[in-house]
Scaffold this active site. Structure first.
Site, PDB file in Angstrom:
ATOM      1  N   GLY A 134     -42.179  43.825 -62.398  1.00 35.08           N
ATOM      2  CA  GLY A 134     -40.804  44.155 -62.024  1.00 35.08           C
ATOM      3  C   GLY A 134     -40.899  44.850 -60.697  1.00 35.08           C
ATOM      4  N   ILE A 168     -39.260  36.742 -63.715  1.00 31.77           N
ATOM      5  CA  ILE A 168     -39.283  37.686 -64.850  1.00 31.77           C
ATOM      6  C   ILE A 168     -38.617  38.997 -64.447  1.00 31.77           C
ATOM      7  CG2 ILE A 168     -41.323  36.661 -65.923  1.00 31.77           C
ATOM      8  CD1 ILE A 168     -42.974  38.988 -64.737  1.00 31.77           C
ATOM      9  N   ASP A 169     -38.436  39.204 -63.109  1.00 30.55           N
ATOM     10  CA  ASP A 169     -37.803  40.459 -62.659  1.00 30.55           C
ATOM     11  C   ASP A 169     -36.319  40.497 -62.928  1.00 30.55           C
ATOM     12  OD1 ASP A 169     -39.757  41.237 -59.643  1.00 30.55           O
ATOM     13  OD2 ASP A 169     -40.316  40.762 -61.698  1.00 30.55           O
TER      14      ASP A 169
HETATM   15  O1  F6P Z   1     -41.668  38.051 -58.528  1.00 25.06           O
HETATM   16  C1  F6P Z   1     -42.044  38.300 -59.821  1.00 25.06           C
HETATM   17  C2  F6P Z   1     -43.347  39.050 -59.840  1.00 25.06           C
HETATM   18  O2  F6P Z   1     -43.966  38.794 -61.062  1.00 25.06           O
HETATM   19  C3  F6P Z   1     -43.181  40.543 -59.651  1.00 25.06           C
HETATM   20  O3  F6P Z   1     -42.775  41.187 -60.842  1.00 25.06           O
HETATM   21  C4  F6P Z   1     -44.565  40.937 -59.241  1.00 25.06           C
HETATM   22  O4  F6P Z   1     -44.597  42.182 -58.548  1.00 25.06           O
HETATM   23  C5  F6P Z   1     -44.926  39.795 -58.305  1.00 25.06           C
HETATM   24  O5  F6P Z   1     -44.234  38.644 -58.796  1.00 25.06           O
HETATM   25  C6  F6P Z   1     -46.405  39.514 -58.272  1.00 25.06           C
HETATM   26  O6  F6P Z   1     -46.573  38.557 -57.251  1.00 25.06           O
HETATM   27  P1  F6P Z   1     -47.896  37.635 -57.193  1.00 25.06           P
HETATM   28  O7  F6P Z   1     -47.827  36.694 -58.327  1.00 25.06           O
HETATM   29  O8  F6P Z   1     -47.762  36.964 -55.856  1.00 25.06           O
HETATM   30  O9  F6P Z   1     -49.056  38.577 -57.283  1.00 25.06           O
END
Ligand code: F6P
Length: 369
Positions: A179, A135-136
């Site tokens: 993000g 989604i980033d």
């Molecule tokens: O890599 C996409 C993302 O949704 C980032 O926007 C967010 O900071 C991170 O993953 C969160 O990671 P996790 O799902 O491991 O907490």
């Protein structure tokens, strides 16, 4: 080439299941391939009990899968090529596990970290083709990553809803979106929802300027709507921040809280919206914190059923990944550039793609710094 493994690593998002469905369908019908999914990506692939992580992928099994949210193969951020894991021999164990199952190639969806893992596996001579999802929307070589369009569509709807409520209650609304380092989600969600102010990591924020804009806009329209990316960080010497730290133990605690890191060393983020909420209350001298509300869209942007664009992008990526694998390619990421699906060397894809619009256009759509 006969037996192909599919893995889906990193943060989940919409469109991944469309990739799986298309790759399996195209591979079986055009090439007579066999597919097996490995649950939890590289965590499953290096397991002593890898058989427990396998999911056969058949034509019947993927029927209707393309419109399902997230991924049927679960996910992990496991990184077998870390210094520690390399010392433990995990890269060799990974390849031995795959070969023991008769697997001849890997198709993997991923963000920058999982794509990097695929590249490292490819450099050890194992055929790997990756497809970009996150989604980033923050890898290079592709106009869009799977999941981004769905997250923007839902996020815009959610922010429009908070705007409706802020108008009714004459409030200041702060919406935090994900993000990690790129502000694409905040920018495109904020723009699509007509937010008044948008804060992104690519532009270092002056809290004095932000609070002055909030004050001005509130006086004009009795409500203010702000979208902020979770990766926005305030300068330690920002006087407005330091005033808030002096007056609020919650601001101090939120700023000092260590949310940890993932397997790739990425800091866990979240909470900047609550910090900004308190800064605005203090800087504007508001009587009650409730006059500033904060909504963190967080994981609601990740587990959504895909919009048509993400179904179609996942389908195109799945078909292209299989065709390029059978054309003998490896160590590449499929990407979309204009109307074309292209092969992108993974080294090029790993170049971070932050918001690169010019300042005037950013200001025109509400970005403030
Ligand atoms: O890599 C996409 C993302 O949704 C980032 O926007 C967010 O900071 C991170 O993953 C969160 O990671 P996790 O799902 O491991 O907490």
């Amino acid at each position: 080439m006969k037996r192909i493994a599919i893995m889906t690593g990193g943060g989940d998002c919409a469109g991944i299941n469309a990739f799986i469905a298309a790759a399996v369908r195209h591979g079986i019908l055009k090439y007579g391939a066999e597919f097996v999914g490995i649950r939890k990506a590289y965590e499953g692939a290096v397991s002593d009990r890898i058989a427990d992580y396998l999911l056969p992928l058949t034509l019947d099994g993927v029927k209707g899968l393309e419109c399902c949210p997230s991924t049927i193969l679960e996910s992990s951020r496991s990184f077998p090529f870390s210094r520690e894991n390399t010392a433990k021999g995990l890269p060799e164990k990974l390849i031995a596990n795959l070969r023991s199952l008769g697997i001849e190639a890997v198709l993997s969806t991923g963000g920058n970290d999982t794509i990097k893992t695929g590249m490292l596996l490819s450099t050890r001579g194992f055929p790997v083709i990756c497809a970009p999802k996150s989604i980033d929307n923050d890898v290079s070589g592709t106009d869009t990553m799977l999941g981004f369009k769905t997250a923007v569509a839902f996020g815009a709807e959610a922010v429009r809803s908070t705007i409706n409520s802020a108008r009714t209650h004459r409030r200041i609304s702060v919406v935090e979106v994900m993000g990690r380092e790129a502000g694409w989600l905040a920018l495109e969600i904020g723009m699509a929802a007509s937010a008044d102010l948008i804060l992104i990591p690519e532009r270092p924020v002056s809290l004095e300027r932000v609070c002055a804009a909030v004050q001005r806009i509130y006086e004009q329209q009795n409500n203010v709507n702000i979208v902020i990316a979770e990766g926005v960080r305030f300068a330690a010497d920002d006087p407005v921040l330091n005033k808030a730290k002096a007056e609020s133990q919650v601001v101090r605690a939120l700023l000092e809280e260590n949310l940890g890191t993932d397997c790739h060393g990425n800091c866990k983020l979240g909470g900047v919206g609550q910090i900004l909420r308190r800064i605005i209350k203090i800087q504007l001298g508001l009587a009650k914190l409730e006059e500033v509300r904060c909504t963190d869209l967080g994981f609601s942007l990740r587990g959504l059923p895909p919009v048509a664009e993400d179904i179609n992008l996942g389908t195109r990526f799945g078909i292209a990944a299989v065709d390029r694998l059978y054309a003998g390619e490896s160590g590449i990421m499929v990407g979309i550039q204009g109307p074309r699906v292209v092969s992108v060397p993974i080294e090029q894809a790993l170049v971070h793609k932050g918001v690169d619009w010019d300042d005037d256009e950013l200001r025109s759509v509400g970005v403030i710094w």
